[in-house]
Design a protein around this motif. Structure first.
Motif, PDB file in Angstrom:
ATOM      1  N   ARG A   1      -3.664  18.722 -11.053  1.00  0.00           N
ATOM      2  CA  ARG A   1      -3.665  20.182 -11.030  1.00  0.00           C
ATOM      3  C   ARG A   1      -4.423  20.661  -9.513  1.00  0.00           C
ATOM      4  NH1 ARG A   1      -6.825  20.559 -15.136  1.00  0.00           N
ATOM      5  NH2 ARG A   1      -8.769  21.239 -14.092  1.00  0.00           N
ATOM      6  N   ARG A   2      -5.453  20.252  -9.219  1.00  0.00           N
ATOM      7  CA  ARG A   2      -5.964  20.675  -7.964  1.00  0.00           C
ATOM      8  C   ARG A   2      -5.253  20.363  -6.787  1.00  0.00           C
ATOM      9  NH1 ARG A   2     -12.355  18.532  -9.437  1.00  0.00           N
ATOM     10  NH2 ARG A   2     -12.751  20.378 -10.911  1.00  0.00           N
ATOM     11  N   LEU A   3      -4.346  19.018  -6.739  1.00  0.00           N
ATOM     12  CA  LEU A   3      -3.357  19.144  -5.643  1.00  0.00           C
ATOM     13  C   LEU A   3      -2.320  20.078  -5.836  1.00  0.00           C
ATOM     14  CD1 LEU A   3      -2.988  15.010  -5.702  1.00  0.00           C
ATOM     15  CD2 LEU A   3      -4.330  16.548  -3.842  1.00  0.00           C
ATOM     16  N   ARG A   4      -2.079  20.374  -6.975  1.00  0.00           N
ATOM     17  CA  ARG A   4      -0.782  21.385  -7.138  1.00  0.00           C
ATOM     18  C   ARG A   4      -1.359  22.695  -6.409  1.00  0.00           C
ATOM     19  NH1 ARG A   4       0.273  20.076 -11.990  1.00  0.00           N
ATOM     20  NH2 ARG A   4      -0.834  21.825 -12.906  1.00  0.00           N
ATOM     21  N   ASP A   5      -2.708  23.148  -6.799  1.00  0.00           N
ATOM     22  CA  ASP A   5      -3.250  24.427  -6.282  1.00  0.00           C
ATOM     23  C   ASP A   5      -3.157  24.348  -4.643  1.00  0.00           C
ATOM     24  OD1 ASP A   5      -3.720  25.221  -8.926  1.00  0.00           O
ATOM     25  OD2 ASP A   5      -5.787  24.526  -8.831  1.00  0.00           O
ATOM     26  N   GLU A   6      -3.131  23.244  -3.932  1.00  0.00           N
ATOM     27  CA  GLU A   6      -3.063  23.253  -2.640  1.00  0.00           C
ATOM     28  C   GLU A   6      -1.882  22.841  -1.995  1.00  0.00           C
ATOM     29  OE1 GLU A   6      -5.972  20.174  -1.546  1.00  0.00           O
ATOM     30  OE2 GLU A   6      -7.827  21.352  -2.200  1.00  0.00           O
ATOM     31  N   GLY A   7      -0.693  23.091  -2.990  1.00  0.00           N
ATOM     32  CA  GLY A   7       0.584  22.835  -2.603  1.00  0.00           C
ATOM     33  C   GLY A   7       0.958  21.322  -2.491  1.00  0.00           C
ATOM     34  N   GLU A   8       0.302  20.456  -3.064  1.00  0.00           N
ATOM     35  CA  GLU A   8       0.558  19.242  -2.770  1.00  0.00           C
ATOM     36  C   GLU A   8       0.740  18.471  -4.086  1.00  0.00           C
ATOM     37  OE1 GLU A   8       1.065  17.469  -0.225  1.00  0.00           O
ATOM     38  OE2 GLU A   8       0.296  18.244   1.648  1.00  0.00           O
ATOM     39  N   SER A   9       1.186  17.181  -4.179  1.00  0.00           N
ATOM     40  CA  SER A   9       1.282  16.474  -5.381  1.00  0.00           C
ATOM     41  C   SER A   9       0.779  14.954  -4.999  1.00  0.00           C
ATOM     42  CB  SER A   9       2.654  16.526  -5.734  1.00  0.00           C
ATOM     43  OG  SER A   9       3.606  15.534  -4.998  1.00  0.00           O
ATOM     44  N   PHE A  10       0.508  14.185  -6.151  1.00  0.00           N
ATOM     45  CA  PHE A  10       0.412  12.816  -5.850  1.00  0.00           C
ATOM     46  C   PHE A  10       1.523  11.991  -5.395  1.00  0.00           C
ATOM     47  CE2 PHE A  10      -0.324   8.407  -7.279  1.00  0.00           C
ATOM     48  CZ  PHE A  10      -1.289   8.246  -6.829  1.00  0.00           C
ATOM     49  N   ARG A  11       2.572  12.397  -5.666  1.00  0.00           N
ATOM     50  CA  ARG A  11       3.779  11.575  -5.227  1.00  0.00           C
ATOM     51  C   ARG A  11       3.835  11.753  -3.857  1.00  0.00           C
ATOM     52  NH1 ARG A  11      10.122  11.513  -7.257  1.00  0.00           N
ATOM     53  NH2 ARG A  11      10.999  10.081  -5.544  1.00  0.00           N
ATOM     54  N   SER A  12       3.779  12.972  -3.192  1.00  0.00           N
ATOM     55  CA  SER A  12       3.806  13.600  -1.937  1.00  0.00           C
ATOM     56  C   SER A  12       2.879  12.660  -0.947  1.00  0.00           C
ATOM     57  CB  SER A  12       3.822  14.913  -1.893  1.00  0.00           C
ATOM     58  OG  SER A  12       2.532  15.554  -1.853  1.00  0.00           O
ATOM     59  N   LEU A  13       1.708  12.740  -1.426  1.00  0.00           N
ATOM     60  CA  LEU A  13       0.508  12.099  -0.771  1.00  0.00           C
ATOM     61  C   LEU A  13       0.823  10.482  -0.767  1.00  0.00           C
ATOM     62  CD1 LEU A  13      -2.638  13.960  -2.047  1.00  0.00           C
ATOM     63  CD2 LEU A  13      -1.237  14.107  -0.037  1.00  0.00           C
ATOM     64  N   SER A  14       1.457   9.917  -1.867  1.00  0.00           N
ATOM     65  CA  SER A  14       1.541   8.506  -1.850  1.00  0.00           C
ATOM     66  C   SER A  14       2.778   8.255  -1.032  1.00  0.00           C
ATOM     67  CB  SER A  14       1.886   8.007  -3.329  1.00  0.00           C
ATOM     68  OG  SER A  14       0.579   8.159  -4.297  1.00  0.00           O
ATOM     69  N   ASP A  15       3.753   8.908  -0.917  1.00  0.00           N
ATOM     70  CA  ASP A  15       4.991   8.626  -0.052  1.00  0.00           C
ATOM     71  C   ASP A  15       4.448   8.731   1.409  1.00  0.00           C
ATOM     72  OD1 ASP A  15       6.531   8.272  -2.245  1.00  0.00           O
ATOM     73  OD2 ASP A  15       7.570  10.273  -2.025  1.00  0.00           O
ATOM     74  N   ARG A  16       3.631   9.816   1.795  1.00  0.00           N
ATOM     75  CA  ARG A  16       3.067   9.906   3.042  1.00  0.00           C
ATOM     76  C   ARG A  16       2.339   8.740   3.490  1.00  0.00           C
ATOM     77  NH1 ARG A  16      -0.761  14.792   4.231  1.00  0.00           N
ATOM     78  NH2 ARG A  16       0.628  15.663   2.861  1.00  0.00           N
ATOM     79  N   ALA A  17       1.484   8.394   2.607  1.00  0.00           N
ATOM     80  CA  ALA A  17       0.731   7.107   3.204  1.00  0.00           C
ATOM     81  C   ALA A  17       1.505   5.767   3.208  1.00  0.00           C
ATOM     82  CB  ALA A  17      -0.427   7.016   2.045  1.00  0.00           C
ATOM     83  N   ARG A  18       2.379   5.553   2.041  1.00  0.00           N
ATOM     84  CA  ARG A  18       3.242   4.461   2.385  1.00  0.00           C
ATOM     85  C   ARG A  18       4.184   4.424   3.540  1.00  0.00           C
ATOM     86  NH1 ARG A  18       5.294   4.603  -4.021  1.00  0.00           N
ATOM     87  NH2 ARG A  18       4.117   2.900  -4.863  1.00  0.00           N
ATOM     88  N   CYS A  19       4.581   5.703   3.997  1.00  0.00           N
ATOM     89  CA  CYS A  19       5.418   5.768   4.852  1.00  0.00           C
ATOM     90  C   CYS A  19       4.644   5.516   6.176  1.00  0.00           C
ATOM     91  CB  CYS A  19       6.293   7.162   5.177  1.00  0.00           C
ATOM     92  SG  CYS A  19       7.101   7.198   6.580  1.00  0.00           S
ATOM     93  N   GLU A  20       3.447   6.017   6.407  1.00  0.00           N
ATOM     94  CA  GLU A  20       2.688   5.739   7.585  1.00  0.00           C
ATOM     95  C   GLU A  20       2.476   4.262   7.751  1.00  0.00           C
ATOM     96  OE1 GLU A  20      -0.609   7.933   6.864  1.00  0.00           O
ATOM     97  OE2 GLU A  20       0.035   9.886   7.599  1.00  0.00           O
ATOM     98  N   ARG A  21       2.061   3.674   6.553  1.00  0.00           N
ATOM     99  CA  ARG A  21       1.716   2.139   6.674  1.00  0.00           C
ATOM    100  C   ARG A  21       3.065   1.364   6.664  1.00  0.00           C
ATOM    101  NH1 ARG A  21      -1.136  -1.328   8.398  1.00  0.00           N
ATOM    102  NH2 ARG A  21      -1.769  -3.066   7.354  1.00  0.00           N
ATOM    103  N   ALA A  22       4.217   1.640   6.173  1.00  0.00           N
ATOM    104  CA  ALA A  22       5.349   0.883   6.451  1.00  0.00           C
ATOM    105  C   ALA A  22       5.645   1.049   7.979  1.00  0.00           C
ATOM    106  CB  ALA A  22       6.511   1.403   5.571  1.00  0.00           C
ATOM    107  N   GLU A  23       5.795   2.236   8.466  1.00  0.00           N
ATOM    108  CA  GLU A  23       6.197   2.324   9.850  1.00  0.00           C
ATOM    109  C   GLU A  23       5.136   1.549  10.778  1.00  0.00           C
ATOM    110  OE1 GLU A  23       6.101   6.151  11.130  1.00  0.00           O
ATOM    111  OE2 GLU A  23       7.889   6.690  10.076  1.00  0.00           O
TER     112      GLU A  23
END
Length: 324
Positions: free
Chosen positions: A255-277
């Motif tokens: 809920r708090r992430l949604r209030d900031e326009g984010e989601s757990f999946r989007s943050l996880s994808d961002r972190a995974r992508c950064e690490r994978a690269e």
């Protein structure tokens, strides 16, 4: 300017490397030429050093810690009126030396609980790092105090990997518990610190708090992203685990992430992508990258990477080599 936590991780990697060499094991990695060192690289060094020299590596690294190396945090602890005040100061300003978890002090009449808050993990290197962190925090407390602090209990969430080393360092054999914690006698923490000076202590605490505030993430998305990155490095990524590390339920975090326009999946994808690269650029095989960014199946990782970057991971790796 390098991130401070990565600079301290570089110092930690240097300590592990030197300790492994001293014990007669091949150094787990060359001393870093850059101050930027990822937590994952530090964990791999712990794993290699442990396989080569056993639990002695935890003891050797912990004995090498020097309170003066910790800058403002060390000065705030050493000048505290009492050891308990120094413990409080060090726990409050832990962000100055690591972005990986936090220390919490729980005061009682007879005992003080010093709790290490980090996402739970089964990764060998992170567990070794956690045990060393407990031993080193206690070693620093001994350096700051005029009377040796007495350990009443030492608990770890997973079976201790270095039980004999922890017992020699703290005087207490570790046991399984609900959290990673050191239980100390309140009486021995009433003693003054070696350089006790109320005025200097207040000065260093103010400077340390200001610096720690600058390092602290300012939004729920930033805080969650920092924990997600830790969990990926520790091979322990889960929504429930991230929420627990932040002190809320997963539903509240969403809920708090949604209030900031984010989601757990989007943050996880961002972190995974950064690490994978980062791993692909370093030449790590695609299948290993998939495992290390928490994808159990190669196909799932390929689909995710195409969604992130519009190309297959193998093609990205080949292009990265040509561009290097």
């Amino acid at each position: 300017m390098p991130d401070l936590s990565q600079t301290v991780q570089s110092l930690a990697l240097g300590r592990v490397t030197r300790a492994a060499a001293k014990l007669g094991a091949a150094p787990p990695a060359p001393a870093p030429s850059s101050p930027r060192v990822s937590a994952s690289r530090l964990y791999r060094a712990w794993e290699e050093a442990y396989r080569a020299s056993g639990e002695k590596i935890v003891e050797e690294v912990s004995l090498g810690i020097v309170l003066d190396e910790l800058g403002l945090l060390g000065f705030a602890a050493m000048t505290a009126p009492t050891a308990l005040d120094g413990l409080d100061a060090a726990a409050r300003c832990y962000a100055l030396v690591s972005s990986d978890g936090a220390w919490r002090v729980e005061r009682g009449d007879e005992r003080v609980n010093l709790v290490l808050d980090r996402p739970r993990t089964t990764r060998l290197g992170r567990r070794l790092s956690d045990e060393a962190a407990m031993a080193q925090f206690f070693a620093c407390l001994r350096q700051a105090a005029t009377v040796p602090p007495r350990v009443l209990a030492l608990t770890t969430r997973e079976p201790a990997l270095a039980p004999r080393s922890l017992e020699r360092l703290t005087g207490c054999r570790p046991s399984r518990g609900a959290r990673d914690a050191i239980v100390l006698s309140t009486r021995t923490l009433d003693a003054p610190c070696v350089r006790a000076h109320s005025g200097m202590h207040a000065h260093f605490c103010a400077l340390a708090a200001a610096d720690a505030a600058q390092l602290a993430p300012r939004s729920w998305a930033e805080r969650a992203l920092a924990v997600v990155r830790q969990c990926i490095d520790a091979d322990a990524l889960s929504g429930a685990g991230v929420a627990e590390a932040l002190g809320v339920s997963f539903r509240t975090l969403q809920r708090r992430l949604r209030d900031e326009g984010e989601s757990f999946r989007s943050l996880s994808d961002r972190a995974r992508c950064e690490r994978a690269e980062e791993l692909l650029r370093a030449g790590v095989p695609v299948d290993e990258v998939a495992q290390r960014v928490s994808y159990g199946e190669r196909g799932a990782f390929h689909r995710a990477f195409r969604r992130w970057r519009g190309e297959a991971p193998g093609a990205f790796a080949r292009r990265a080599v040509l561009e290097h």
